[in-house]
Write a protein that holds these residues in place. Sequence first.
Motif, short mmCIF file in Angstrom:
data_model
loop_
_atom_site.label_atom_id
_atom_site.label_comp_id
_atom_site.label_asym_id
_atom_site.label_seq_id
_atom_site.Cartn_x
_atom_site.Cartn_y
_atom_site.Cartn_z
N PRO A 168 -1.54 13.64 10.74
CA PRO A 168 -0.26 13.32 9.86
C PRO A 168 -0.31 11.65 9.32
CG PRO A 168 0.46 13.35 12.12
CD PRO A 168 -1.17 13.72 12.00
N LEU A 169 -1.55 11.16 9.91
CA LEU A 169 -1.41 9.65 9.79
C LEU A 169 -2.89 9.39 8.71
CD1 LEU A 169 -0.52 6.57 10.62
CD2 LEU A 169 -2.37 6.86 12.21
N SER A 170 -2.49 8.54 7.63
CA SER A 170 -3.14 8.32 6.57
C SER A 170 -3.36 6.67 6.23
CB SER A 170 -3.13 8.70 5.45
OG SER A 170 -3.08 10.27 5.38
N LEU A 171 -4.62 6.23 6.20
CA LEU A 171 -4.43 4.71 5.87
C LEU A 171 -5.08 4.59 4.32
CD1 LEU A 171 -6.19 3.66 9.09
CD2 LEU A 171 -3.72 3.59 8.74
N GLY A 172 -4.58 3.46 3.73
CA GLY A 172 -4.95 3.26 2.32
C GLY A 172 -4.52 1.76 1.73
N VAL A 173 -4.34 1.91 0.64
CA VAL A 173 -4.15 0.50 -0.26
C VAL A 173 -3.40 0.83 -1.40
CG1 VAL A 173 -6.40 0.54 -1.56
CG2 VAL A 173 -5.06 -1.69 -1.06
N GLY A 174 -2.60 0.17 -1.89
CA GLY A 174 -1.71 0.50 -2.89
C GLY A 174 -1.36 -0.83 -3.67
N GLY A 175 -1.20 -0.69 -5.25
CA GLY A 175 -1.13 -1.86 -6.09
C GLY A 175 0.04 -1.60 -6.90
N ASP A 176 1.07 -2.31 -7.27
CA ASP A 176 2.06 -2.35 -8.10
C ASP A 176 2.97 -3.64 -8.42
OD1 ASP A 176 3.99 -2.30 -5.75
OD2 ASP A 176 3.31 -0.44 -5.22
N HIS A 177 4.08 -3.35 -8.77
CA HIS A 177 4.85 -4.44 -9.22
C HIS A 177 6.22 -4.75 -8.16
CE1 HIS A 177 2.57 -4.47 -13.04
NE2 HIS A 177 2.66 -5.63 -13.07
N ARG A 178 6.03 -3.96 -7.41
CA ARG A 178 7.32 -3.59 -6.50
C ARG A 178 7.80 -5.07 -5.86
NH1 ARG A 178 4.99 1.41 -4.56
NH2 ARG A 178 6.49 3.22 -4.67
N PHE A 179 6.87 -6.04 -5.49
CA PHE A 179 7.11 -7.33 -5.10
C PHE A 179 7.15 -8.74 -6.11
CE2 PHE A 179 6.14 -4.64 -1.46
CZ PHE A 179 7.01 -5.09 -0.69
N GLY A 180 7.09 -8.11 -7.32
CA GLY A 180 6.97 -9.15 -8.20
C GLY A 180 5.56 -8.89 -9.34
N SER A 181 4.78 -9.94 -9.14
CA SER A 181 3.53 -9.73 -9.87
C SER A 181 2.64 -8.68 -9.01
CB SER A 181 2.69 -11.11 -9.91
OG SER A 181 3.49 -12.05 -10.46
N PHE A 182 1.95 -8.07 -10.09
CA PHE A 182 1.08 -6.84 -9.34
C PHE A 182 0.21 -7.67 -8.44
CE2 PHE A 182 -2.31 -4.03 -9.23
CZ PHE A 182 -1.90 -2.70 -9.26
N ARG A 183 0.31 -6.73 -7.07
CA ARG A 183 -0.42 -6.97 -5.91
C ARG A 183 -0.97 -5.71 -5.28
NH1 ARG A 183 3.70 -10.48 -2.47
NH2 ARG A 183 3.92 -11.30 -4.70
N TRP A 184 -2.07 -6.07 -4.66
CA TRP A 184 -2.58 -4.80 -3.75
C TRP A 184 -1.98 -5.19 -2.18
CZ3 TRP A 184 -4.95 -0.80 -5.90
CH2 TRP A 184 -5.40 -0.98 -7.16
N LEU A 185 -1.68 -4.23 -1.74
CA LEU A 185 -1.08 -4.19 -0.18
C LEU A 185 -1.88 -2.97 0.65
CD1 LEU A 185 2.45 -5.04 -0.68
CD2 LEU A 185 0.96 -6.80 0.16
#
Length: 304
Positions: A168-185
């Motif tokens: 049930p556990l997955s690891l990854g990376v995502g990018g969007d404008h949720r925190f302002g300027s586009f960034r990868w987290l």
Amino acid sequence: MQFTGPNPEGRIVFKGYRSQTTGHTKEWLIPLAFLLLVALALPRAAPASGDFYLMFRQWQPYDWPEDVPSATEVTRSQRGLGWHRERSEGDVGLDYDYQILGIDNGEPAHNGHLHRLMVGGQWQHRLYRVEARAGLAGTSNMFKYQAFHSDIVTGRVAVFRAVSEGSPLSLGVGGDHRFGSFRWLPRVRWEHTGKRGLWLADLPVLLRWRSHGERWALRLEREGDRWATLDAARTLEGALYLREWRAELTYRIDPGKGLWPAVVLGIGASVNTRLRYQDLNAGTVDRRLGDAIFGSIRLRFGDD
């Protein structure tokens, strides 16, 4: 579309369209487009269910920060519609929403009418999961005058890999404008189905619970995006960033058999709402609007 040559500002201008040629390429668009193509090429199962929806959300007015002279409250509402098709390995959908921000303070370089059209979905293939959405987001005068610039393109993308088969556990990376300027987290995704319902954690952006049968649902999430802006004189191009933490509890009323839609009622709160945009006199304005309660209603028409 007719080419008219470079203007005095050094831009290439077409009749009905304007595009900056500053060389500022949106690097994040390349992996987003690639992942959309890969996801659409994955094997498909028979359709499971789908629906069309209409929605409306209304916030209580925000109080403008007290340190701003002659400040007035900020009103906010949202309307939307969309279509989603769910499959065994994921879903695909088309969503449109229209928000109205009533800002009467200062001289905003936009009209507060925010339109956004997005297409995309989420797909599962063995250990890998792809979530991708891309579209256009801008103020209404950009579409009225067809004076577009590069900030009108927006999107979200995330890629996960399960720790092991069936985990049930997955690891990854995502990018969007949720925190302002586009960034990868970095992202951590966990799913669990138990006696009390279905749980989903997608940290640091989402925590969701649904009861069995999905009559009740609770979402705690980070929301945010960017809209391209243009002032009334069509001389100042910019972007508006709206971001917040949002919590919403919903209850679904099923109509039974027939053509009546399911009705989903919601109540929630937007916390630490922040707004950044260009003002004709003050330049870049970055304000914390604070917290506000909202109510929502959604009508779902479909075969689920």
